[in-house]
Design a protein around this motif. Structure first.
Motif, PDB file in Angstrom:
ATOM      1  N   LYS A 243       0.835  -1.204   0.000  1.00 57.11           N
ATOM      2  CA  LYS A 243       0.000   0.000   0.000  1.00 57.11           C
ATOM      3  C   LYS A 243       0.871   1.257   0.000  1.00 57.11           C
ATOM      4  N   LEU A 244       1.944   1.226   0.788  1.00 56.62           N
ATOM      5  CA  LEU A 244       2.856   2.366   0.811  1.00 56.62           C
ATOM      6  C   LEU A 244       3.488   2.587  -0.561  1.00 56.62           C
ATOM      7  N   GLY A 245       3.826   1.489  -1.235  1.00 54.60           N
ATOM      8  CA  GLY A 245       4.426   1.595  -2.562  1.00 54.60           C
ATOM      9  C   GLY A 245       3.495   2.268  -3.548  1.00 54.60           C
ATOM     10  N   SER A 246       2.240   1.881  -3.530  1.00 50.58           N
ATOM     11  CA  SER A 246       1.250   2.485  -4.436  1.00 50.58           C
ATOM     12  C   SER A 246       1.046   3.955  -4.106  1.00 50.58           C
ATOM     13  N   PHE A 247       0.979   4.255  -2.811  1.00 51.01           N
ATOM     14  CA  PHE A 247       0.788   5.637  -2.372  1.00 51.01           C
ATOM     15  C   PHE A 247       1.963   6.500  -2.815  1.00 51.01           C
ATOM     16  N   ALA A 248       3.175   5.989  -2.619  1.00 54.98           N
ATOM     17  CA  ALA A 248       4.375   6.735  -2.972  1.00 54.98           C
ATOM     18  C   ALA A 248       4.464   6.969  -4.475  1.00 54.98           C
ATOM     19  N   THR A 249       4.141   5.949  -5.246  1.00 56.57           N
ATOM     20  CA  THR A 249       4.186   6.068  -6.711  1.00 56.57           C
ATOM     21  C   THR A 249       3.212   7.135  -7.196  1.00 56.57           C
ATOM     22  N   ASP A 250       2.006   7.153  -6.630  1.00 61.68           N
ATOM     23  CA  ASP A 250       1.014   8.163  -7.005  1.00 61.68           C
ATOM     24  C   ASP A 250       1.483   9.563  -6.606  1.00 61.68           C
ATOM     25  N   TYR A 251       2.098   9.666  -5.426  1.00 56.96           N
ATOM     26  CA  TYR A 251       2.609  10.960  -4.960  1.00 56.96           C
ATOM     27  C   TYR A 251       3.647  11.513  -5.934  1.00 56.96           C
ATOM     28  N   ILE A 252       4.571  10.659  -6.374  1.00 60.14           N
ATOM     29  CA  ILE A 252       5.639  11.096  -7.277  1.00 60.14           C
ATOM     30  C   ILE A 252       5.059  11.560  -8.607  1.00 60.14           C
ATOM     31  N   LYS A 253       4.128  10.795  -9.154  1.00 55.57           N
ATOM     32  CA  LYS A 253       3.531  11.160 -10.444  1.00 55.57           C
ATOM     33  C   LYS A 253       2.811  12.479 -10.363  1.00 55.57           C
ATOM     34  N   GLN A 254       2.114  12.723  -9.262  1.00 54.49           N
ATOM     35  CA  GLN A 254       1.418  13.997  -9.089  1.00 54.49           C
ATOM     36  C   GLN A 254       2.401  15.153  -8.939  1.00 54.49           C
ATOM     37  N   ALA A 255       3.514  14.880  -8.240  1.00 50.18           N
ATOM     38  CA  ALA A 255       4.488  15.942  -7.981  1.00 50.18           C
ATOM     39  C   ALA A 255       5.214  16.390  -9.245  1.00 50.18           C
ATOM     40  N   ILE A 256       5.399  15.491 -10.193  1.00 49.29           N
ATOM     41  CA  ILE A 256       6.180  15.839 -11.382  1.00 49.29           C
ATOM     42  C   ILE A 256       5.297  16.272 -12.551  1.00 49.29           C
ATOM     43  N   ASN A 257       3.978  16.159 -12.388  1.00 51.60           N
ATOM     44  CA  ASN A 257       3.078  16.499 -13.509  1.00 51.60           C
ATOM     45  C   ASN A 257       2.322  17.788 -13.284  1.00 51.60           C
TER      46      ASN A 257
END
Length: 257
Positions: A243-257
């Motif tokens: 769950k943390l992995g999915s959350f982190a991946t979504d956070y990164i994508k939002q931060a760079i877009n």
């Protein structure tokens, strides 16, 4: 003027004083070279001049020089049970005078000293100039970025510093899970288990200073690959790591877009 060729040559001479057959010495030499390259890449991506790219790379080469004496004297990379390796690096460079073997020009000394000293601290010290802050931010990002690489290429036991025989060492503490989802700062000093330590590493994503660094994390798919490498036998911990992995991946994508 910065002569990177000379600096790299002397770094090899300096590191050759320590036994490369010791796994932690070997790991640190590799790490330092990658951090130097990361520092230059980040400096380039954020639009710095060639001179400042050279300075960023030099700081990357110097940032962990205190690690060698730390391992020689204490046999560990654990700052909590030995010494602060960044402070030791400043001592080696500026009190012992090693800095002049890497660069003869003194105009960069203050920036180098502040960057080396602050690269491992929970936060950058107050009172720095804008340029000092800039290079502190670059080395902190470059260092954390390569720690992600370390967790995919090195033995986990060489990277995780928890020293206990407690069987609960592989279970993620609930408070670390909650804090990660709340994007709260996580401190290594608060870790109770190996999994807590690993989650502290993943939480680096909240501490990166540049969007460009997160772009590099995303490009290498570091978060997913690290999560997949962790052999969590406890089902409770396995579920929460995913769950943390999915959350982190979504956070990164939002931060760079």
């Amino acid at each position: 003027m910065i002569n990177l060729g000379k600096a790299k040559k002397y770094f090899k001479q300096y590191s050759d004083r320590y036994d490369p057959n010791i796994s932690r010495i070997r790991l640190k030499i590799i790490h330092i070279k990658h951090v130097a390259a990361n520092s230059r890449e980040i400096a380039k991506m954020i639009g710095l001049s060639t001179e400042d790219q050279d300075l960023a790379e030099l700081i990357g080469l110097l940032h962990d020089i205190g690690r060698f004496e730390q391992v020689r004297i204490y046999g560990t990379f654990n700052d909590r049970t030995s010494i602060d390796h960044a402070d030791k690096g400043v001592e080696v460079l500026f009190q012992d005078g090693e800095i002049r073997n890497f660069i003869t020009d003194i105009q960069y000394d203050q920036i180098i000293e502040k960057a080396v000293k602050n690269h491992n601290k929970f936060q950058i010290e107050d009172g720095l100039s804008e340029r000092e802050q800039l290079f502190c931010k670059i080395i902190r990002d470059a260092d954390k970025l390569d720690i992600f690489r370390d967790f995919l290429t090195e033995k986990l036991e060489d990277l995780v510093h928890m020293e206990t025989d407690d069987v609960s060492i592989e279970i993620l503490s609930p408070e670390f899970y909650d804090a990660f989802l709340e994007k709260k700062p996580l401190k290594f000093a608060d870790c109770k288990t190996n999994m807590d330590f690993l989650v502290c590493i993943l939480a680096f994503i909240y501490d990166f200073n540049f969007r460009e660094t997160l772009m590099l994390v995303n490009e290498q798919n570091y978060i997913t690959r690290i999560i997949e490498r962790i052999d969590a036998k406890d089902s409770f911990t396995r579920e929460r790591l995913d769950k943390l992995g999915s959350f982190a991946t979504d956070y990164i994508k939002q931060a760079i877009n």
